[in-house]
Design a protein around this motif. Structure first.
Motif, PDB file in Angstrom:
ATOM      1  N   LEU A  43     -63.262  90.868  -3.008  1.00 46.55           N
ATOM      2  CA  LEU A  43     -62.165  90.115  -3.598  1.00 46.55           C
ATOM      3  C   LEU A  43     -61.927  90.612  -5.003  1.00 46.55           C
ATOM      4  O   LEU A  43     -62.765  91.307  -5.572  1.00 46.55           O
ATOM      5  N   PRO A  44     -60.761  90.285  -5.573  1.00 44.37           N
ATOM      6  CA  PRO A  44     -60.496  90.764  -6.932  1.00 44.37           C
ATOM      7  C   PRO A  44     -61.445  90.127  -7.944  1.00 44.37           C
ATOM      8  O   PRO A  44     -61.804  88.963  -7.815  1.00 44.37           O
ATOM      9  N   ASP A  45     -61.830  90.906  -8.935  1.00 45.52           N
ATOM     10  CA  ASP A  45     -62.677  90.449 -10.041  1.00 45.52           C
ATOM     11  C   ASP A  45     -63.907  89.670  -9.549  1.00 45.52           C
ATOM     12  O   ASP A  45     -64.113  88.515  -9.914  1.00 45.52           O
ATOM     13  N   PRO A  46     -64.766  90.300  -8.750  1.00 41.45           N
ATOM     14  CA  PRO A  46     -65.909  89.583  -8.178  1.00 41.45           C
ATOM     15  C   PRO A  46     -66.910  89.056  -9.217  1.00 41.45           C
ATOM     16  O   PRO A  46     -67.686  88.145  -8.919  1.00 41.45           O
ATOM     17  N   PHE A  47     -66.882  89.589 -10.427  1.00 38.56           N
ATOM     18  CA  PHE A  47     -67.820  89.134 -11.463  1.00 38.56           C
ATOM     19  C   PHE A  47     -67.159  88.212 -12.483  1.00 38.56           C
ATOM     20  O   PHE A  47     -67.725  87.915 -13.530  1.00 38.56           O
ATOM     21  N   ASP A  48     -65.950  87.759 -12.181  1.00 42.76           N
ATOM     22  CA  ASP A  48     -65.236  86.776 -13.001  1.00 42.76           C
ATOM     23  C   ASP A  48     -65.061  87.219 -14.455  1.00 42.76           C
ATOM     24  O   ASP A  48     -65.171  86.421 -15.372  1.00 42.76           O
ATOM     25  N   ARG A  49     -64.761  88.474 -14.663  1.00 37.60           N
ATOM     26  CA  ARG A  49     -64.544  88.974 -16.024  1.00 37.60           C
ATOM     27  C   ARG A  49     -63.143  88.666 -16.522  1.00 37.60           C
ATOM     28  O   ARG A  49     -62.918  88.585 -17.726  1.00 37.60           O
ATOM     29  N   GLU A  50     -62.187  88.522 -15.591  1.00 36.88           N
ATOM     30  CA  GLU A  50     -60.794  88.302 -15.986  1.00 36.88           C
ATOM     31  C   GLU A  50     -60.167  87.073 -15.338  1.00 36.88           C
ATOM     32  O   GLU A  50     -59.155  86.596 -15.807  1.00 36.88           O
ATOM     33  N   MET A  51     -60.747  86.583 -14.262  1.00 33.15           N
ATOM     34  CA  MET A  51     -60.135  85.484 -13.515  1.00 33.15           C
ATOM     35  C   MET A  51     -61.042  84.255 -13.535  1.00 33.15           C
ATOM     36  O   MET A  51     -62.258  84.375 -13.561  1.00 33.15           O
ATOM     37  N   CYS A  52     -60.426  83.094 -13.476  1.00 37.02           N
ATOM     38  CA  CYS A  52     -61.210  81.858 -13.370  1.00 37.02           C
ATOM     39  C   CYS A  52     -60.895  81.107 -12.071  1.00 37.02           C
ATOM     40  O   CYS A  52     -61.354  79.993 -11.873  1.00 37.02           O
ATOM     41  N   ILE A  53     -60.146  81.745 -11.188  1.00 40.09           N
ATOM     42  CA  ILE A  53     -59.829  81.152  -9.885  1.00 40.09           C
ATOM     43  C   ILE A  53     -61.081  81.222  -9.012  1.00 40.09           C
ATOM     44  O   ILE A  53     -61.735  82.265  -8.950  1.00 40.09           O
ATOM     45  N   PRO A  54     -61.439  80.134  -8.319  1.00 34.26           N
ATOM     46  CA  PRO A  54     -62.619  80.183  -7.441  1.00 34.26           C
ATOM     47  C   PRO A  54     -62.488  81.306  -6.410  1.00 34.26           C
ATOM     48  O   PRO A  54     -61.396  81.591  -5.922  1.00 34.26           O
ATOM     49  N   HIS A  55     -63.602  81.912  -6.077  1.00 31.97           N
ATOM     50  CA  HIS A  55     -63.611  83.060  -5.166  1.00 31.97           C
ATOM     51  C   HIS A  55     -62.973  82.733  -3.827  1.00 31.97           C
ATOM     52  O   HIS A  55     -62.271  83.556  -3.253  1.00 31.97           O
ATOM     53  N   PHE A  56     -63.195  81.539  -3.305  1.00 37.42           N
ATOM     54  CA  PHE A  56     -62.692  81.213  -1.978  1.00 37.42           C
ATOM     55  C   PHE A  56     -61.171  81.069  -1.935  1.00 37.42           C
ATOM     56  O   PHE A  56     -60.584  81.032  -0.851  1.00 37.42           O
ATOM     57  N   LEU A  57     -60.520  81.039  -3.095  1.00 37.12           N
ATOM     58  CA  LEU A  57     -59.063  80.939  -3.146  1.00 37.12           C
ATOM     59  C   LEU A  57     -58.381  82.286  -3.383  1.00 37.12           C
ATOM     60  O   LEU A  57     -57.161  82.382  -3.321  1.00 37.12           O
ATOM     61  N   ARG A  58     -59.151  83.321  -3.653  1.00 31.75           N
ATOM     62  CA  ARG A  58     -58.585  84.638  -3.948  1.00 31.75           C
ATOM     63  C   ARG A  58     -58.300  85.411  -2.666  1.00 31.75           C
ATOM     64  O   ARG A  58     -58.905  85.145  -1.629  1.00 31.75           O
ATOM     65  N   PRO A  59     -57.411  86.408  -2.747  1.00 31.91           N
ATOM     66  CA  PRO A  59     -57.290  87.324  -1.611  1.00 31.91           C
ATOM     67  C   PRO A  59     -58.659  87.939  -1.346  1.00 31.91           C
ATOM     68  O   PRO A  59     -59.467  88.084  -2.280  1.00 31.91           O
ATOM     69  N   MET A  60     -58.933  88.294  -0.104  1.00 32.95           N
ATOM     70  CA  MET A  60     -60.257  88.838   0.197  1.00 32.95           C
ATOM     71  C   MET A  60     -60.205  89.841   1.333  1.00 32.95           C
ATOM     72  O   MET A  60     -59.242  89.898   2.081  1.00 32.95           O
ATOM     73  N   SER A  61     -61.272  90.615   1.421  1.00 31.42           N
ATOM     74  CA  SER A  61     -61.397  91.587   2.498  1.00 31.42           C
ATOM     75  C   SER A  61     -61.663  90.852   3.811  1.00 31.42           C
ATOM     76  O   SER A  61     -61.964  89.647   3.826  1.00 31.42           O
ATOM     77  N   ILE A  62     -61.587  91.578   4.899  1.00 28.38           N
ATOM     78  CA  ILE A  62     -61.871  90.984   6.206  1.00 28.38           C
ATOM     79  C   ILE A  62     -63.302  90.483   6.260  1.00 28.38           C
ATOM     80  O   ILE A  62     -63.564  89.367   6.730  1.00 28.38           O
ATOM     81  N   VAL A  63     -64.239  91.276   5.768  1.00 30.71           N
ATOM     82  CA  VAL A  63     -65.647  90.870   5.784  1.00 30.71           C
ATOM     83  C   VAL A  63     -65.845  89.597   4.960  1.00 30.71           C
ATOM     84  O   VAL A  63     -66.538  88.671   5.392  1.00 30.71           O
ATOM     85  N   ALA A  64     -65.241  89.530   3.798  1.00 27.56           N
ATOM     86  CA  ALA A  64     -65.366  88.335   2.963  1.00 27.56           C
ATOM     87  C   ALA A  64     -64.753  87.123   3.651  1.00 27.56           C
ATOM     88  O   ALA A  64     -65.300  86.017   3.575  1.00 27.56           O
ATOM     89  N   ALA A  65     -63.633  87.308   4.346  1.00 31.22           N
ATOM     90  CA  ALA A  65     -63.002  86.198   5.068  1.00 31.22           C
ATOM     91  C   ALA A  65     -63.890  85.707   6.205  1.00 31.22           C
ATOM     92  O   ALA A  65     -64.003  84.497   6.437  1.00 31.22           O
ATOM     93  N   VAL A  66     -64.539  86.623   6.897  1.00 34.04           N
ATOM     94  CA  VAL A  66     -65.468  86.234   7.973  1.00 34.04           C
ATOM     95  C   VAL A  66     -66.622  85.419   7.391  1.00 34.04           C
ATOM     96  O   VAL A  66     -66.983  84.361   7.924  1.00 34.04           O
TER      97      VAL A  66
END
Length: 138
Positions: A43-66
């Motif tokens: 998903l974008p910005d996995p280490f939260d350096r620029e975003m504060c949106i929770p990970h589960f709300l971000r666009p994600m790869s197929i593996v991350a969605a699974v």
């Protein structure tokens, strides 16, 4: 008010998490349809350096969605998620080169990262894999 069972926000919650490979594929497809397919990482910005949106709300790869479909977290592994990733990896392209989970994940992500790959095509593949999994299980 009755909730729509296909609403992507209806899972994972409590006992509603999918327990079958077909259920995982359908849940992951709904997640991608709602959030979008992300290419290049889980998903974008996995280490939260620029975003504060929770990970589960971000666009994600197929593996991350699974993974999110099963555990609620796009980074957390589970046996059902790993099984779904394995089944999907064998359906995509020429199949993975190796059978370990890291290679299977990489194969699925490489398919999703192909230039021009759309969210719609990833969702369609997940729904097709769900249908095929149900036919095999029957």
């Amino acid at each position: 008010m009755k909730q729509n069972p296909t609403d992507p926000t209806n899972f994972p919650a409590g006992d509603r998490r999918p327990t079958t490979v077909a259920g995982v594929f359908r849940a992951a497809a709904r997640i991608l349809a709602a959030n979008g397919l992300y290419q290049g990482d889980y998903l974008p910005d996995p280490f939260d350096r620029e975003m504060c949106i929770p990970h589960f709300l971000r666009p994600m790869s197929i593996v991350a969605a699974v993974k999110r479909a099963v555990t609620g977290d796009p980074h957390t592994e589970s046996l059902v998620a790993n099984e779904a990733i394995s089944v999907l990896a064998l359906r995509l392209g020429d199949g993975p080169q190796w059978g370990d989970i890291a290679s299977l994940e990489r194969h699925v992500d490489n398919w999703g990262d192909t230039e021009g790959r759309t969210t719609e095509s990833a969702v369609a593949v997940l729904y097709a894999a769900a249908d095929a999994s149900e036919q095999v299980a029957a």
